[in-house]
Design an enzyme around this catalytic site. Structure first.
Site, PDB file in Angstrom:
ATOM      1  N   HIS A 153       0.881  -1.168  -0.010  1.00  0.00           N
ATOM      2  CA  HIS A 153      -0.014   0.078  -0.122  1.00  0.00           C
ATOM      3  C   HIS A 153       0.825   1.316   0.082  1.00  0.00           C
ATOM      4  O   HIS A 153       2.129   1.439   0.708  1.00  0.00           O
ATOM      5  CB  HIS A 153      -0.896  -0.006   1.042  1.00  0.00           C
ATOM      6  CG  HIS A 153      -1.820  -1.127   1.336  1.00  0.00           C
ATOM      7  ND1 HIS A 153      -2.660  -1.652   0.509  1.00  0.00           N
ATOM      8  CD2 HIS A 153      -1.629  -2.044   2.328  1.00  0.00           C
ATOM      9  CE1 HIS A 153      -3.145  -2.868   1.202  1.00  0.00           C
ATOM     10  NE2 HIS A 153      -2.793  -2.984   2.020  1.00  0.00           N
ATOM     11  N   GLU A 158      -1.565  -0.168   8.019  1.00  0.00           N
ATOM     12  CA  GLU A 158      -2.573  -1.004   8.868  1.00  0.00           C
ATOM     13  C   GLU A 158      -1.919  -1.878   9.781  1.00  0.00           C
ATOM     14  O   GLU A 158      -0.653  -1.997   9.840  1.00  0.00           O
ATOM     15  CB  GLU A 158      -3.091  -1.967   7.817  1.00  0.00           C
ATOM     16  CG  GLU A 158      -2.353  -3.002   7.019  1.00  0.00           C
ATOM     17  CD  GLU A 158      -2.863  -3.460   5.662  1.00  0.00           C
ATOM     18  OE1 GLU A 158      -3.632  -2.711   5.229  1.00  0.00           O
ATOM     19  OE2 GLU A 158      -2.363  -4.757   5.505  1.00  0.00           O
ATOM     20  N   HIS A 176       3.514  -7.576   1.616  1.00  0.00           N
ATOM     21  CA  HIS A 176       2.726  -8.142   2.831  1.00  0.00           C
ATOM     22  C   HIS A 176       1.538  -9.032   1.940  1.00  0.00           C
ATOM     23  O   HIS A 176       1.112  -9.086   0.935  1.00  0.00           O
ATOM     24  CB  HIS A 176       1.932  -7.440   3.784  1.00  0.00           C
ATOM     25  CG  HIS A 176       0.952  -6.680   3.532  1.00  0.00           C
ATOM     26  ND1 HIS A 176       1.244  -5.377   3.109  1.00  0.00           N
ATOM     27  CD2 HIS A 176      -0.201  -6.878   3.277  1.00  0.00           C
ATOM     28  CE1 HIS A 176       0.061  -4.671   2.769  1.00  0.00           C
ATOM     29  NE2 HIS A 176      -0.790  -5.535   2.751  1.00  0.00           N
ATOM     30  N   ARG A 225      -1.221  -4.854  -6.275  1.00  0.00           N
ATOM     31  CA  ARG A 225      -0.830  -6.251  -6.252  1.00  0.00           C
ATOM     32  C   ARG A 225       0.717  -6.399  -6.981  1.00  0.00           C
ATOM     33  O   ARG A 225       0.730  -5.980  -8.047  1.00  0.00           O
ATOM     34  CB  ARG A 225      -1.749  -7.142  -7.010  1.00  0.00           C
ATOM     35  CG  ARG A 225      -3.034  -7.359  -6.285  1.00  0.00           C
ATOM     36  CD  ARG A 225      -3.965  -8.277  -6.992  1.00  0.00           C
ATOM     37  NE  ARG A 225      -5.396  -7.901  -6.648  1.00  0.00           N
ATOM     38  CZ  ARG A 225      -6.306  -7.581  -7.526  1.00  0.00           C
ATOM     39  NH1 ARG A 225      -6.063  -7.179  -8.897  1.00  0.00           N
ATOM     40  NH2 ARG A 225      -7.635  -7.511  -7.051  1.00  0.00           N
TER      41      ARG A 225
END
EC number: 5.3.1.8
Length: 320
Positions: free
Chosen positions: A98, A115, A172, A192
């Site tokens: 991200h 996150e 991740h 992705r």
């Protein structure tokens, strides 16, 4: 207001999803390919609504935009800054990354996405991708182009109760058989890197975003360290999982009667196991596994009763 705001979740179907959101929490999910429960969300792609009280049926996004006083703010906000999800990974998620705030705002028009994950449950030998082994951007690009995934990706075994902080820029992936509670910036931007050559329902390979990913991946990988601190107090154990720039996260294990005064402008609460009740200003709220709610600014003195586990989050601010 002094009213606890319970939320109606929004469910998202995913190629890797399953049906454990129904089995574990009793949620009414749209299909057995349900991957995400957006439990506390003001994001436009999945706006949770208020379940109870004066604001029943109104969206959290509307409340945040029009009633800053509920959140300890003096001016109207644009976007609620945090997003709480429950994820059911029946299959591996894609290897992804991200962007941070600056890149996301320039190219995506929204916040970046840092996150964290609290592992609610997992199958034996479950693992995640958490970081990478490339030392330079050139090495990263070469390994991706040559498909050297075993050399590139850093895998970590997980078990129930583990906690991981995942900053923007970190490669991740959540592995098969893992259910997590995710607390993140309110963003829906994902790049992705690799998807196991998986095809969608139409038989097409899922889109990759290699240019953007190479732009934002942190090289070499930087592994954050969150100091876990337990405090035993009357009625329960409070564990600090993270106190970081975008959010602070805590786990409560309540057994009995626990008194707590809110210090942040507002707090997000997810009941992940057990049952009990919350008493605020003489009003009692029943709590059960799968409940998600928000304690607004004027909810300060609280009493919690029962035997349950909760994960709490706030955006790291203190009261003025």
């Amino acid at each position: 207001m002094k009213e606890v705001l319970f939320l109606n979740p929004v469910f998202q179907e995913r190629i890797w999803g399953g049906n454990r959101l129904h089995e574990e929490f009793g949620y009414e999910i749209p299909s057995d390919k349900t991957g995400e429960c957006w439990a506390i969300s003001g994001h436009k792609n999945g706006e949770a609504t208020i379940k109870n009280g004066e604001w029943k049926g109104e969206s959290l996004a509307h409340l945040y935009a029009n009633h800053p006083e509920f959140f300890g703010e003096k001016e109207k906000g644009q976007n609620f800054p945090l997003l709480v999800k429950v994820l059911d990974a029946k299959a591996d998620l894609s290897v992804q990354v991200h962007p941070g705030d600056e890149y996301a705002q320039e190219f995506e028009g929204e916040l970046g996405k840092t996150e964290c994950w609290y592992v609610l449950d997992c199958q034996p030998n479950a693992k995640i991708v958490y970081g990478h082994n490339a030392k330079t951007k050139e090495e990263l690009k070469t390994w991706i182009e040559e498909g050297k995934w075993s050399e590139l990706l850093h895998e970590v075994p997980v078990q129930k109760g583990d906690f991981f902080y995942v900053p923007s820029g970190m490669v991740h992936a959540i592995g098969e058989g893992i259910m997590i509670l995710e607390i993140q910036q309110s963003s829906d931007t994902t790049y992705r890197v690799y998807d196991y050559d998986r095809k969608d329902d139409a038989g097409n390979l899922r889109e990759l975003h290699l240019k953007q990913a190479l732009d934002v991946i942190t090289v070499p990988c930087e592994y954050p360290v969150c100091k876990k601190v337990e405090e035993h107090t009357k009625g329960g154990v409070v564990t600090t999982l993270a106190e970081e720039h975008y959010f602070s996260v805590y786990r409560w294990d309540i057994d009995g009667i626990f008194h707590w005064q809110q210090k942040a402008p507002y707090t997000l609460v997810s009941i992940i196991d057990g049952a009990g009740r919350l008493i605020v200003d003489g009003t009692s709220y029943e709590l059960q596994k799968g409940d998600h709610f928000l304690l607004p600014y004027d909810v300060t003195d609280t009493q919690w009763e029962g035997k349950f586990t909760a994960v709490l989050a706030n955006n790291s601010q203190k009261r003025a």
